[in-house]
Design a protein around this motif. Structure first.
Motif, PDB file in Angstrom:
ATOM      1  N   LEU A 146      91.209 -32.834 -56.243  1.00 49.93           N
ATOM      2  CA  LEU A 146      89.896 -33.476 -56.186  1.00 49.93           C
ATOM      3  C   LEU A 146      89.561 -34.176 -57.507  1.00 49.93           C
ATOM      4  CD1 LEU A 146      87.887 -30.739 -54.250  1.00 49.93           C
ATOM      5  CD2 LEU A 146      88.699 -32.931 -53.383  1.00 49.93           C
ATOM      6  N   ALA A 147      90.006 -33.604 -58.624  1.00 55.23           N
ATOM      7  CA  ALA A 147      89.765 -34.249 -59.919  1.00 55.23           C
ATOM      8  C   ALA A 147      90.537 -35.552 -60.037  1.00 55.23           C
ATOM      9  CB  ALA A 147      90.158 -33.290 -61.052  1.00 55.23           C
ATOM     10  N   ILE A 148      91.755 -35.585 -59.467  1.00 53.32           N
ATOM     11  CA  ILE A 148      92.536 -36.829 -59.452  1.00 53.32           C
ATOM     12  C   ILE A 148      91.838 -37.874 -58.588  1.00 53.32           C
ATOM     13  CG2 ILE A 148      94.704 -37.878 -58.681  1.00 53.32           C
ATOM     14  CD1 ILE A 148      96.096 -35.251 -59.438  1.00 53.32           C
ATOM     15  N   ILE A 149      91.355 -37.454 -57.429  1.00 50.84           N
ATOM     16  CA  ILE A 149      90.667 -38.377 -56.520  1.00 50.84           C
ATOM     17  C   ILE A 149      89.419 -38.957 -57.172  1.00 50.84           C
ATOM     18  CG2 ILE A 149      89.374 -38.530 -54.354  1.00 50.84           C
ATOM     19  CD1 ILE A 149      91.297 -36.436 -53.196  1.00 50.84           C
ATOM     20  N   ASN A 150      88.660 -38.081 -57.870  1.00 47.69           N
ATOM     21  CA  ASN A 150      87.387 -38.503 -58.467  1.00 47.69           C
ATOM     22  C   ASN A 150      87.505 -38.951 -59.922  1.00 47.69           C
ATOM     23  OD1 ASN A 150      85.774 -37.893 -56.119  1.00 47.69           O
ATOM     24  ND2 ASN A 150      86.036 -35.726 -56.615  1.00 47.69           N
ATOM     25  N   GLN A 151      88.750 -38.950 -60.457  1.00 48.37           N
ATOM     26  CA  GLN A 151      89.020 -39.388 -61.828  1.00 48.37           C
ATOM     27  C   GLN A 151      88.172 -38.615 -62.852  1.00 48.37           C
ATOM     28  OE1 GLN A 151      88.409 -43.663 -61.658  1.00 48.37           O
ATOM     29  NE2 GLN A 151      90.478 -44.016 -60.895  1.00 48.37           N
ATOM     30  N   GLN A 152      88.247 -37.292 -62.773  1.00 48.22           N
ATOM     31  CA  GLN A 152      87.506 -36.417 -63.690  1.00 48.22           C
ATOM     32  C   GLN A 152      88.493 -35.811 -64.691  1.00 48.22           C
ATOM     33  OE1 GLN A 152      85.918 -34.099 -60.388  1.00 48.22           O
ATOM     34  NE2 GLN A 152      83.845 -34.769 -60.897  1.00 48.22           N
ATOM     35  N   ASP A 153      88.632 -36.447 -65.842  1.00 39.62           N
ATOM     36  CA  ASP A 153      89.664 -36.086 -66.815  1.00 39.62           C
ATOM     37  C   ASP A 153      89.489 -34.684 -67.387  1.00 39.62           C
ATOM     38  OD1 ASP A 153      90.823 -38.556 -66.451  1.00 39.62           O
ATOM     39  OD2 ASP A 153      89.800 -39.492 -68.151  1.00 39.62           O
ATOM     40  N   THR A 154      88.270 -34.314 -67.720  1.00 35.52           N
ATOM     41  CA  THR A 154      88.037 -32.991 -68.305  1.00 35.52           C
ATOM     42  C   THR A 154      88.422 -31.885 -67.326  1.00 35.52           C
ATOM     43  OG1 THR A 154      86.216 -33.841 -69.666  1.00 35.52           O
ATOM     44  CG2 THR A 154      86.306 -31.465 -69.322  1.00 35.52           C
ATOM     45  N   LEU A 210      82.547 -30.388 -58.948  1.00 35.63           N
ATOM     46  CA  LEU A 210      82.190 -30.564 -57.540  1.00 35.63           C
ATOM     47  C   LEU A 210      80.709 -30.823 -57.321  1.00 35.63           C
ATOM     48  CD1 LEU A 210      84.439 -27.752 -56.044  1.00 35.63           C
ATOM     49  CD2 LEU A 210      84.942 -30.177 -56.255  1.00 35.63           C
ATOM     50  N   TYR A 211      79.844 -30.194 -58.137  1.00 30.15           N
ATOM     51  CA  TYR A 211      78.410 -30.381 -57.953  1.00 30.15           C
ATOM     52  C   TYR A 211      77.867 -31.584 -58.739  1.00 30.15           C
ATOM     53  CZ  TYR A 211      77.551 -26.096 -55.308  1.00 30.15           C
ATOM     54  OH  TYR A 211      77.515 -25.140 -54.336  1.00 30.15           O
ATOM     55  N   LYS A 212      78.770 -32.333 -59.388  1.00 32.21           N
ATOM     56  CA  LYS A 212      78.336 -33.500 -60.157  1.00 32.21           C
ATOM     57  C   LYS A 212      78.508 -34.808 -59.399  1.00 32.21           C
ATOM     58  CE  LYS A 212      77.387 -30.978 -63.775  1.00 32.21           C
ATOM     59  NZ  LYS A 212      75.989 -30.720 -64.151  1.00 32.21           N
ATOM     60  N   THR A 213      78.949 -34.728 -58.152  1.00 33.02           N
ATOM     61  CA  THR A 213      79.171 -35.941 -57.373  1.00 33.02           C
ATOM     62  C   THR A 213      78.066 -36.106 -56.338  1.00 33.02           C
ATOM     63  OG1 THR A 213      80.564 -34.733 -55.803  1.00 33.02           O
ATOM     64  CG2 THR A 213      81.665 -35.792 -57.655  1.00 33.02           C
ATOM     65  N   VAL A 214      77.555 -37.318 -56.212  1.00 32.53           N
ATOM     66  CA  VAL A 214      76.507 -37.587 -55.225  1.00 32.53           C
ATOM     67  C   VAL A 214      77.170 -38.006 -53.917  1.00 32.53           C
ATOM     68  CG1 VAL A 214      74.403 -38.881 -54.752  1.00 32.53           C
ATOM     69  CG2 VAL A 214      75.026 -38.354 -57.108  1.00 32.53           C
TER      70      VAL A 214
END
Length: 345
Positions: A172-180, A227-231
């Motif tokens: 999911l981090a790869i999909i949403n490009q969340q590096d941290t 996960l809770y940071k995406t709208v």
């Protein structure tokens, strides 16, 4: 991505090497799990494995240059949880003592602005949780931390399920490009896998509370950070789906104990993994089945993350229908069918 893979390899190798040393240390400190009527193992086992997972995790973050100071509250909270777990592995703390330290660790994370700031509700939109940020976040962290702790009842179970959950975080981090999130998850994956080599059946060392609480804490915090940071429509349900298996086991345990007028903190031998063994599955097969169930939740969550509103609602109804059908079917027959099929192959 190369840096993340490096972090995975460093933490994996470090945990692989240091865990046998931690095992010897546990024996010297008398951090040993003694068999009793509610436990599955039959001989005393060192249970300080979480210390190796934590050290490998920290070393991996340092090697890849993770911005530790920018996320210092997360590291401090995790360190506090590991210290709590080590003390419990050695001295056996009381439930209320553990809850107090977990509460403090959760507050440290909230102070670092890792929290449930908003939720996206279907047909309503974004709901600001400014008034309820602290209690909701603290409850989530403590709940998930203890759910992983409760499911730690068979060799490799909590560590394997944590690995599957964190692997879903990676996707999911790869999909949403969340590096941290990606850096944290990759390094944590390596630490868990390195430990799992020593922990899978037949285990040579247990996670102990130092490990199960640490993994539960990190899973809860990473889910809050990502996960809770995406709208999106799925942001409300996604963390619950990914953590579906430990959450389900925890809710059933609470319901079971309240029904028997027992303390919700009272240990028993009626968790899902215990029931699978009672139904006739071997230790190894029970763990593998739990892995499969957790992976199923993960796959559902990944699909769910890309669903549009109506797709999300229809998918939810389908899951409810299947769950209801499965619950009303003779679960015992399903387990024995799987057992016979496995033995034939």
């Amino acid at each position: 991505m190369l840096i993340n893979i490096m972090g995975f390899l460093v933490s994996y190798v470090f945990c692989l090497i240091i865990t046998p040393l931690i095992s010897k240390l546990a024996l010297k400190l008398n951090a040993v799990d003694i068999p009793d009527h509610r436990k599955v193992h039959v001989k005393p086992m060192p249970r300080l494995g979480g210390l190796g997972v934590y050290l490998a995790f920290i070393i991996g973050l340092i090697v890849i240059g993770f911005p530790i100071m920018s996320n210092i509250q997360v590291i401090l909270g995790a360190t506090l949880i590991v210290i709590l777990g080590i003390l419990d592995d050695i001295y056996i703390l009381k439930p209320y003592q553990k809850l107090i330290i977990q509460f403090v660790a959760a507050l440290v994370v909230v102070y670092g602005h890792v929290s449930v700031d908003f939720l996206y509700l279907p047909f309503i939109g974004t709901v600001d949780l400014s008034v309820s940020i602290i209690p909701i976040t603290v409850l989530w962290i403590i709940g998930i931390t203890n759910s992983i702790n409760l499911i730690d009842g068979l060799d490799g179970l909590a560590s394997g399920i944590s690995f599957i959950i964190v692997f879903v975080f990676v996707i999911l981090a790869i999909i949403n490009q969340q590096d941290t999130i990606l850096m944290l998850s990759f390094v944590l994956l390596g630490s868990i896998l390195g430990f799992l080599y020593h922990n899978f059946f037949p285990a040579r060392i247990f996670l102990g509370d130092s490990g199960s609480l640490f993994l539960g804490f990190m899973v809860s915090v990473i889910s809050l950070m990502g996960l809770y940071k995406t709208v999106t429509v799925s942001s409300l349900f996604l963390p619950v789906i990914i953590l579906g298996l430990p959450l389900m086991d925890t809710f059933l345990a609470i319901f079971r104990r309240l029904k028997k007028h027992q303390s919700v903190m009272a240990p028993d031998k009626e968790h899902l993994h215990h029931q699978l063994i009672k139904f006739g599955l071997s230790h190894r097969k029970a763990v593998l089945l739990m892995y499969m169930l957790s992976a199923t939740f993960g796959i559902v969550a990944i699909i769910f993350s890309k669903a549009i509103l109506w797709g999300t609602l229809l998918f939810s109804l389908l899951v409810i229908f299947i769950s209801h059908y499965f619950y009303n079917y003779n679960f015992n027959k399903i387990i024995h069918f799987l057992n016979r099929k496995y033995n034939k192959t």
